[in-house]
Design an enzyme around this catalytic site. Structure first.
Site, PDB file in Angstrom:
ATOM      1  CG  HIS A  33       4.474   8.351  -4.315  1.00  0.00           C
ATOM      2  ND1 HIS A  33       5.372   9.121  -3.626  1.00  0.00           N
ATOM      3  CD2 HIS A  33       4.131   7.331  -3.484  1.00  0.00           C
ATOM      4  CE1 HIS A  33       5.564   8.599  -2.419  1.00  0.00           C
ATOM      5  NE2 HIS A  33       4.837   7.513  -2.312  1.00  0.00           N
ATOM      6  N   GLY A 149       4.403   0.164  -5.192  1.00  0.00           N
ATOM      7  CA  GLY A 149       5.794   0.246  -5.628  1.00  0.00           C
ATOM      8  C   GLY A 149       6.605  -0.953  -5.151  1.00  0.00           C
ATOM      9  CG  ASP A 152       7.545   0.317   0.424  1.00  0.00           C
ATOM     10  OD1 ASP A 152       8.227   0.432   1.443  1.00  0.00           O
ATOM     11  OD2 ASP A 152       7.174   1.296  -0.262  1.00  0.00           O
TER      12      ASP A 152
HETATM   13  O1  PAF Z   1       3.572   2.325   1.030  1.00  0.00           O
HETATM   14  C1  PAF Z   1       2.886   3.183   1.631  1.00  0.00           C
HETATM   15  O2  PAF Z   1       2.957   4.367   1.375  1.00  0.00           O
HETATM   16  C2  PAF Z   1       1.939   2.718   2.726  1.00  0.00           C
HETATM   17  O3  PAF Z   1       2.459   1.635   3.428  1.00  0.00           O
HETATM   18  C3  PAF Z   1       0.525   2.398   2.206  1.00  0.00           C
HETATM   19  C4  PAF Z   1       0.532   1.219   1.254  1.00  0.00           C
HETATM   20  C5  PAF Z   1      -0.066   3.623   1.517  1.00  0.00           C
HETATM   21  C6  PAF Z   1      -0.388   2.033   3.379  1.00  0.00           C
HETATM   22  O4  PAF Z   1      -0.479   3.069   4.303  1.00  0.00           O
END
Ligand code: PAF
Length: 283
Positions: A33, A149, A152
């Site tokens: 993150h 990211g 996902d």
């Molecule tokens: O990837 C995530 O953490 C979540 O799916 C997101 C994009 C913040 C939406 O809640």
């Protein structure tokens, strides 16, 4: 760094900036993150990270209630990464009434892979991301950027398609997956793993790598590669949902005639004990 919990305060604060860059998160942050925040920083004149555990994207049997809420630690990490604003609304603030209007993504992209095993997941993701975009970008006068990211993989594709079809004036950037030294993709859910499971967890990326290596060496029998990888993990005690080779541009299964052109991605999702992990590799 400013920490904001309400929409009016967010909008008032952001009104002084022209080019917000947003990193949406659900908190419980790791280095992956923070890399997205660092990537976002030069792309705007104010870097906003949102922290919101979005009930809409969790099925009733999933980990919404136990998902770690670590706001204080998250804010310290975000500050060290150079984030300017944290938007961390309560559920009551963000969904003051049941969110019955939803963004419905197309089944060809959103009902496969993650969407098949987590029905409704991408409706929940699109709905919250659409709302976050409205919250963060409504006052912006110039370029608007959001960073997601690549771990996902399907999520960032669904969001790109949403932005394109709604003609939202937002450019979507993606950040590469960060990995632990053994190769395990960083994930907030890695924290659920016991010590033994953590040692085993790298096998998911190994299984994806085995498929990717075979493809690079010219293997054509994708179905056998996938089946072998599923068997390998199953024998080791995993419960795999899918390990599959897809075309990068639409996540559909490649046809024999058009794969090998460097446009494939290997995606996997598997449960180890109670923890469901996902990962992918572009080939
Ligand atoms: O990837 C995530 O953490 C979540 O799916 C997101 C994009 C913040 C939406 O809640």
């Amino acid at each position: 760094m400013k920490i904001i919990h309400t929409l009016p305060e967010l909008r008032t604060h952001l009104a002084q900036f022209k080019h917000p860059a947003l990193v949406p998160t659900m908190g419980n942050l790791h280095d992956g993150h923070l890399a997205l925040v660092r990537q976002a920083k030069p792309l705007g004149d104010v870097t906003v990270a949102s922290i919101f555990v979005n009930r809409l994207q969790f099925a009733p049997h999933e980990d919404f209630d136990t998902y770690p809420r670590t706001l204080q630690a998250d804010c310290a990490k975000l500050e060290s990464a150079g984030c300017d604003v944290v938007f961390a609304p309560s559920e009551k603030e963000f969904y003051p009434e049941p969110q019955t209007f939803k963004v419905q993504p197309p089944p060809d992209l959103a009902d496969i892979l993650e969407g098949h095993f987590r029905p409704g997941f991408f409706t929940g993701v699109c709905t919250v991301v659409f709302k976050l975009f409205n919250a963060v970008f409504s006052e912006a006068q110039g370029s608007r950027v959001a960073v997601f990211g690549k771990k996902d993989y399907q999520q960032q594709m669904v969001i790109r398609r949403m932005v394109q079809q709604f003609a939202l004036p937002i450019s979507i950037h993606t950040g590469d997956t960060l990995r632990a030294p053994d190769g395990l993709a960083l994930s907030s859910r890695n924290g659920y793993l016991s010590a033994d499971e953590r040692a085993e967890a790298v096998q998911l990326s190994r299984a994806l790598n085995a498929i990717a290596d075979a493809l690079r060496q010219g293997e054509q029998d994708i179905a056998s590669l996938e089946a072998r990888a599923m068997q390998t993990l199953t024998k080791r005690g995993w419960q795999p949902d899918y390990l599959t080779v897809r075309r990068r541009h639409d996540l559909q299964a490649p046809q024999a005639a058009n794969f090998g052109g460097g446009a494939l991605v290997v995606l996997g999702a598997a449960r180890l004990g109670k923890t469901r992990l996902i990962d992918n590799l572009e080939v």
